[in-house]
Design a protein around this motif. Structure first.
Motif, short mmCIF file in Angstrom:
data_model
loop_
_atom_site.label_atom_id
_atom_site.label_comp_id
_atom_site.label_asym_id
_atom_site.label_seq_id
_atom_site.Cartn_x
_atom_site.Cartn_y
_atom_site.Cartn_z
N GLY A 23 4.82 3.03 6.74
CA GLY A 23 5.24 3.85 7.40
C GLY A 23 4.38 4.76 7.96
O GLY A 23 3.86 5.36 7.30
N ILE A 24 4.77 5.17 9.24
CA ILE A 24 3.80 6.08 9.90
C ILE A 24 4.63 7.16 10.65
O ILE A 24 5.44 6.90 11.52
CB ILE A 24 2.84 5.39 11.04
N SER A 25 4.39 8.53 10.22
CA SER A 25 4.88 9.55 10.63
C SER A 25 3.77 10.38 11.45
O SER A 25 2.75 9.88 11.67
CB SER A 25 5.53 10.65 9.55
N ASP A 26 4.24 11.69 11.84
CA ASP A 26 3.37 12.42 12.95
C ASP A 26 2.05 12.69 11.82
O ASP A 26 0.82 12.86 12.51
CB ASP A 26 4.18 13.77 13.05
N ARG A 27 2.16 13.03 10.57
CA ARG A 27 1.14 13.47 10.18
C ARG A 27 0.39 12.55 8.79
O ARG A 27 -0.66 12.74 8.17
CB ARG A 27 1.24 14.71 9.26
N TYR A 28 1.71 11.41 8.41
CA TYR A 28 1.07 10.81 7.12
C TYR A 28 1.52 9.37 7.37
O TYR A 28 2.12 8.90 8.33
CB TYR A 28 2.11 11.26 5.95
N ILE A 29 0.69 8.62 6.52
CA ILE A 29 0.97 7.12 6.32
C ILE A 29 1.50 6.91 4.93
O ILE A 29 0.94 7.20 3.96
CB ILE A 29 -0.31 6.46 6.34
N THR A 30 2.68 6.22 4.89
CA THR A 30 3.28 6.07 3.62
C THR A 30 3.35 4.57 3.32
O THR A 30 3.96 3.77 4.03
CB THR A 30 4.83 6.35 3.52
N LEU A 31 2.75 4.13 2.16
CA LEU A 31 2.82 2.70 2.03
C LEU A 31 4.03 2.37 0.81
O LEU A 31 4.09 2.95 -0.26
CB LEU A 31 1.43 2.36 1.22
N TYR A 32 5.06 1.70 1.24
CA TYR A 32 6.15 1.12 0.36
C TYR A 32 5.65 -0.20 -0.32
O TYR A 32 5.31 -0.94 0.21
CB TYR A 32 7.18 0.92 1.27
N LEU A 33 5.47 0.15 -1.84
CA LEU A 33 5.30 -0.79 -2.78
C LEU A 33 6.27 -1.62 -3.10
O LEU A 33 7.33 -1.51 -3.07
CB LEU A 33 4.36 -0.19 -3.71
N PRO A 34 5.97 -2.94 -3.62
CA PRO A 34 6.95 -3.88 -3.85
C PRO A 34 8.08 -3.54 -5.34
O PRO A 34 8.91 -3.84 -5.04
CB PRO A 34 6.26 -5.25 -4.33
N ASP A 35 7.36 -2.67 -5.79
CA ASP A 35 8.12 -2.16 -7.10
C ASP A 35 8.99 -0.86 -6.81
O ASP A 35 9.55 -0.56 -7.70
CB ASP A 35 7.18 -1.81 -8.40
N GLY A 36 8.99 -0.61 -5.41
CA GLY A 36 9.85 0.53 -5.08
C GLY A 36 9.27 1.90 -4.90
O GLY A 36 9.54 2.83 -4.53
N GLY A 37 7.75 1.94 -5.28
CA GLY A 37 6.97 2.93 -5.46
C GLY A 37 6.30 3.31 -4.17
O GLY A 37 6.43 2.61 -3.18
#
Length: 360
Positions: A23-37
């Motif tokens: 997931g990419i927002s204005d300032r951050y990149i978020t990695l959504y892991l298979p275990d929900g983390g």
């Protein structure tokens, strides 16, 4: 916030890849892991591992390289990342670090090679100083037998010629004159091989091989004496052993510098060392002939004849000196021709003729 599937994550801790959603927002990149983390990265902390190339995956890394890799394989994913993160660039710091590392390795290898190259002559001299003379003599004798066997009649019509008494008398007279100078420390044995090559060889331990065509080209015994004096110079300065040990050392040095490859540079380096030996042998010959009172003009004339009339002269004329084990012939001729040494050998013309025709 946009979502992007089909990314592979290497966390730098294990060798296994994890499929993640990004997931990419204005300032951050978020990695959504298979275990929900989740794992959150700042956009400013992510760089390209290398320049983008068509058909290759797009790989991202952190500024501080801890093994983290985020890899996008399919064209749609790559296009999305480039559109969403237009400021991505290759980490110049990492590139400079790689350049510094490569430069350091090259510099270290060069320093080690230079140390070996500079210290090699000293090491070789130390080894030769303790090398038994008996082993050197046996080495030369064995080498002579191998050369005679290789150049035997079954191969190309070349063979060792039986030296009769008159012919032997010529060789004995020449060597006897040299022995009177006190410069000889070996017992010399001369072998004449039937061959159309105008050359002579010095082997370790006092073995000298002379090809019959060279003797035929020599105008008189004094010319042959210059050749023998040159070969004696090789022997007295132990060039045969130095050549052997330097060849071993140079082979190791080339492999060190090239990562194990046997390259032509090794040949060039070795030949350069040989030219120094040839020049030293020429100067030794001049000094020996001066002490023995044997003129050198005939030797110069022999060299000139070989350089102009030999069937190998055409090849030698365009062969660069750096690729030849002998110094350039014109310089050698001048060296012997400019000498003011005089004196002749007391040799019967019939005996000299017997040596010139000993292989007929």
């Amino acid at each position: 916030m946009n979502s992007l599937p089909n990314a592979r994550l290497f966390d730098g801790k294990t060798s296994l890849a994890t499929n993640v959603t990004v997931g990419i927002s204005d300032r951050y990149i978020t990695l959504y892991l298979p275990d929900g983390g989740e794992q959150v990265l700042s956009k400013d902390s992510v760089y390209l591992c290398e320049k983008i190339e068509k058909g290759k995956p797009l790989r991202l890394r952190k500024r501080k390289d801890d093994g983290f890799r985020l890899i996008f394989d399919d064209p749609h994913s790559k296009a999305f990342i480039l559109e969403t993160l237009p400021g991505l660039a290759v980490d110049e710091g990492a590139t400079r670090a790689k350049v510094r590392l490569a430069s350091g390795i090259i510099g270290f290898s060069a320093a080690i090679a230079l140390l070996i190259w500079q210290g090699m002559p000293l090491m070789i001299d130390l080894v030769i100083a303790v090398y038994p003379r008996s082993m050197e003599t046996d080495m030369g004798r064995n080498a002579r037998e191998q050369i005679v066997a290789i150049m035997g009649e079954d191969r190309d019509g070349t063979s060792a010629c039986a030296i009769n008494d008159p012919a032997q008398k010529v060789i004995t007279t020449i060597l006897g004159r040299f022995e009177q100078t006190g410069a000889l420390t070996y017992d010399y044995q001369t072998t004449v091989l039937r061959s159309d090559i105008e050359n002579a060889l010095a082997l370790p331990g006092g073995q000298i091989i002379v090809f019959s065509e060279l003797i035929k080209k020599a105008e008189n015994p004094e010319a042959l004496a210059g050749v023998l004096a040159h070969e004696i110079g090789h022997t007295e300065m132990q060039h045969g052993l130095k050549k052997l040990f330097s060849g071993i050392a140079l082979g190791q040095l080339v492999r060190l510098m090239t990562g194990g490859a046997d390259l032509p540079v090794g040949f060039v380096m070795e030949q350069s060392y040989s030219r120094d030996m040839e020049t030293d042998a020429d100067h030794f010959a001049l000094e020996l002939m001066g002490d023995a009172s044997i003129e050198t003009q005939s030797t110069a004339k022999l060299f000139r004849t070989i350089s102009t009339e030999s069937r190998y002269a055409e090849i030698a004329s365009f062969l660069p000196e750096i690729l030849s084990s002998h110094p350039e012939m014109t310089g050698r001729i001048d060296l012997f021709e400019q000498s003011d040494i005089t004196g002749t050998l007391d040799i019967n013309p019939q005996d000299w003729k017997a040596l010139q025709t000993v292989c007929d």
